[in-house]
Scaffold this motif. Structure first.
Motif, PDB file in Angstrom:
ATOM      1  N   THR A   1     -35.392  -5.056 -40.793  1.00  0.00           N
ATOM      2  CA  THR A   1     -35.744  -4.015 -39.824  1.00  0.00           C
ATOM      3  C   THR A   1     -34.871  -4.075 -38.577  1.00  0.00           C
ATOM      4  O   THR A   1     -34.928  -3.174 -37.743  1.00  0.00           O
ATOM      5  CB  THR A   1     -37.219  -4.137 -39.406  1.00  0.00           C
ATOM      6  OG1 THR A   1     -37.447  -5.434 -38.823  1.00  0.00           O
ATOM      7  CG2 THR A   1     -38.144  -3.960 -40.609  1.00  0.00           C
ATOM      8  N   ILE A   2     -34.054  -5.125 -38.441  1.00  0.00           N
ATOM      9  CA  ILE A   2     -33.161  -5.249 -37.290  1.00  0.00           C
ATOM     10  C   ILE A   2     -31.922  -4.378 -37.501  1.00  0.00           C
ATOM     11  O   ILE A   2     -31.523  -3.605 -36.628  1.00  0.00           O
ATOM     12  CB  ILE A   2     -32.742  -6.716 -37.084  1.00  0.00           C
ATOM     13  CG1 ILE A   2     -33.963  -7.655 -37.047  1.00  0.00           C
ATOM     14  CG2 ILE A   2     -31.905  -6.852 -35.811  1.00  0.00           C
ATOM     15  CD1 ILE A   2     -34.901  -7.419 -35.907  1.00  0.00           C
ATOM     16  N   VAL A   3     -31.330  -4.521 -38.676  1.00  0.00           N
ATOM     17  CA  VAL A   3     -30.158  -3.727 -39.077  1.00  0.00           C
ATOM     18  C   VAL A   3     -30.466  -3.176 -40.472  1.00  0.00           C
ATOM     19  O   VAL A   3     -30.140  -3.797 -41.479  1.00  0.00           O
ATOM     20  CB  VAL A   3     -28.874  -4.581 -39.101  1.00  0.00           C
ATOM     21  CG1 VAL A   3     -27.670  -3.746 -39.534  1.00  0.00           C
ATOM     22  CG2 VAL A   3     -28.611  -5.227 -37.752  1.00  0.00           C
ATOM     23  N   PRO A   4     -31.120  -2.028 -40.584  1.00  0.00           N
ATOM     24  CA  PRO A   4     -31.577  -1.534 -41.886  1.00  0.00           C
ATOM     25  C   PRO A   4     -30.419  -1.236 -42.834  1.00  0.00           C
ATOM     26  O   PRO A   4     -29.410  -0.635 -42.452  1.00  0.00           O
ATOM     27  CB  PRO A   4     -32.346  -0.255 -41.531  1.00  0.00           C
ATOM     28  CG  PRO A   4     -32.733  -0.433 -40.097  1.00  0.00           C
ATOM     29  CD  PRO A   4     -31.606  -1.186 -39.471  1.00  0.00           C
ATOM     30  N   VAL A   5     -30.575  -1.663 -44.076  1.00  0.00           N
ATOM     31  CA  VAL A   5     -29.506  -1.498 -45.062  1.00  0.00           C
ATOM     32  C   VAL A   5     -29.202  -0.028 -45.326  1.00  0.00           C
ATOM     33  O   VAL A   5     -28.044   0.347 -45.558  1.00  0.00           O
ATOM     34  CB  VAL A   5     -29.868  -2.236 -46.370  1.00  0.00           C
ATOM     35  CG1 VAL A   5     -31.115  -1.638 -47.023  1.00  0.00           C
ATOM     36  CG2 VAL A   5     -28.689  -2.230 -47.342  1.00  0.00           C
ATOM     37  N   HIS A   6     -30.215   0.847 -45.279  1.00  0.00           N
ATOM     38  CA  HIS A   6     -29.981   2.252 -45.618  1.00  0.00           C
ATOM     39  C   HIS A   6     -29.202   2.986 -44.521  1.00  0.00           C
ATOM     40  O   HIS A   6     -28.654   4.065 -44.770  1.00  0.00           O
ATOM     41  CB  HIS A   6     -31.312   2.968 -45.890  1.00  0.00           C
ATOM     42  CG  HIS A   6     -32.163   3.180 -44.667  1.00  0.00           C
ATOM     43  ND1 HIS A   6     -33.004   2.201 -44.176  1.00  0.00           N
ATOM     44  CD2 HIS A   6     -32.308   4.250 -43.838  1.00  0.00           C
ATOM     45  CE1 HIS A   6     -33.619   2.658 -43.098  1.00  0.00           C
ATOM     46  NE2 HIS A   6     -33.226   3.896 -42.872  1.00  0.00           N
ATOM     47  N   ILE A   7     -29.121   2.400 -43.334  1.00  0.00           N
ATOM     48  CA  ILE A   7     -28.346   2.996 -42.247  1.00  0.00           C
ATOM     49  C   ILE A   7     -26.935   2.422 -42.195  1.00  0.00           C
ATOM     50  O   ILE A   7     -25.993   3.109 -41.782  1.00  0.00           O
ATOM     51  CB  ILE A   7     -29.060   2.778 -40.899  1.00  0.00           C
ATOM     52  CG1 ILE A   7     -30.376   3.563 -40.866  1.00  0.00           C
ATOM     53  CG2 ILE A   7     -28.183   3.184 -39.718  1.00  0.00           C
ATOM     54  CD1 ILE A   7     -31.231   3.300 -39.641  1.00  0.00           C
TER      55      ILE A   7
END
Length: 316
Positions: free
Chosen positions: A264-270
């Motif tokens: 949730t810190i660096v979301p993979v989908h983004i």
């Protein structure tokens, strides 16, 4: 009591609070340095010291830590797992750990990449594998855009612009006034127990390994200079990524990406998932149910990605 007397009393109280804060800052920072001294060696680039630690032999592997961290991120366990077949070079990014900050407000990932490239060149590093974790992955991408290394390994790394705004702490400290007033107060007053709870959130849904926080050195991360550099770097990150992404398609080198789908810190989908559509030679490993710190919680997956990168680059 007259108004003049009240004003004088308030001024004395204010001066007392400032003096107490300065005393606490000095004491905390001295204790942090004493309990967690430098563990590696220093090289000098443009008059500034860079702290790095080297272990092992084999193909060169440079490891760049994330936000608000230091090279102890990798010496906790990962370096030991890799040093039997790589020469591992862990670095403190400029202004963090024991590396001097870059002058003025030069906090760009490109500036950090140039600085670290020059630093490791002094110990004979020419064409390494470069691993970046979290913010360090953005620095690794900047490195590759300047002078492609043998391969990249990006672990939970921000690589594309994200929607929304940063947390309130970063928004408040985005201005020089905010940094000048709030960073020293936070450095003096934030309890280590609060930082430990924050570390738990960063690792979620997994938990931090026993001893991790003590090894990292919470006191090092709470020093005024480190906190000030960190908030400056985070606040300046997204505009730099917006520029960098225009050139990602030129990166023909092997790139291994490792990302948890519960991050949730660096979301993979983004970040890593859409980055895969841009990179000519990328490979993405998505770890189900894994958060932001797979190099600690799932080290085998990260080590396998490093080995694949070495093989794809012709180093193994």
């Amino acid at each position: 009591m007259t108004l003049k007397t009240l004003a004088a009393s308030a001024a004395l109280i204010g001066l007392g609070l400032i003096a107490a804060t300065q005393w606490r800052l000095a004491a905390r920072e001295a204790a942090a340095v004493k309990s967690h001294p430098p563990t590696g060696q220093f090289v000098t680039v443009d008059g500034l010291q860079v702290h790095l630690q080297v272990a092992g032999s084999g193909p060169d592997l440079v490891m760049i830590h994330g936000a608000n961290g230091n090279l102890r991120e990798f010496t906790f366990a990962l370096m030991d797992h890799l040093s039997s077949r790589y020469r591992v070079i862990a670095v403190d990014r400029p202004g963090l750990g024991y590396s001097d900050a870059l002058p003025g407000d030069v906090a760009s990932v490109a500036g950090q990449a140039r600085h670290l490239r020059a630093a490791v060149a002094q110990i004979g590093v020419q064409s390494p594998i470069v691993l970046g974790q979290s913010y360090g992955g953005t620095v690794a991408l900047a490195w590759a855009l300047q002078s492609p290394p043998a391969a990249l390994v990006l672990v939970s790394s921000p690589s594309l612009p994200w929607p929304g705004v940063l947390d309130p702490w970063y928004r408040i400290t985005a201005t020089p006034l905010g940094r000048a007033t709030l960073v020293p107060l936070a450095s003096a007053l934030v309890a280590q127990s609060y930082v430990r709870r924050t570390i738990d959130l960063v690792f979620a849904p997994q938990t931090a390994p026993e001893g991790y926080a003590d090894h990292l050195g919470i006191g090092l991360t709470l020093r005024r200079e480190s906190m000030g550099v960190n908030v400056l770097q985070i606040n300046q990150l997204r505009p730099q990524i917006e520029v960098m992404e225009q050139d990602y398609q030129t990166l023909a080198l092997p790139v291994e990406l490792v990302h948890g789908d519960a991050d949730t810190i660096v979301p993979v989908h983004i970040h890593s998932a859409p980055l895969m559509k841009i990179l000519p030679n990328g490979a993405l490993t998505v770890l189900p149910g894994v958060g932001h710190m797979p190099h600690h919680t799932h080290p085998d997956a990260v080590i396998a990605a490093i080995d694949r990168a070495a093989t794809r680059a012709g180093l193994h």
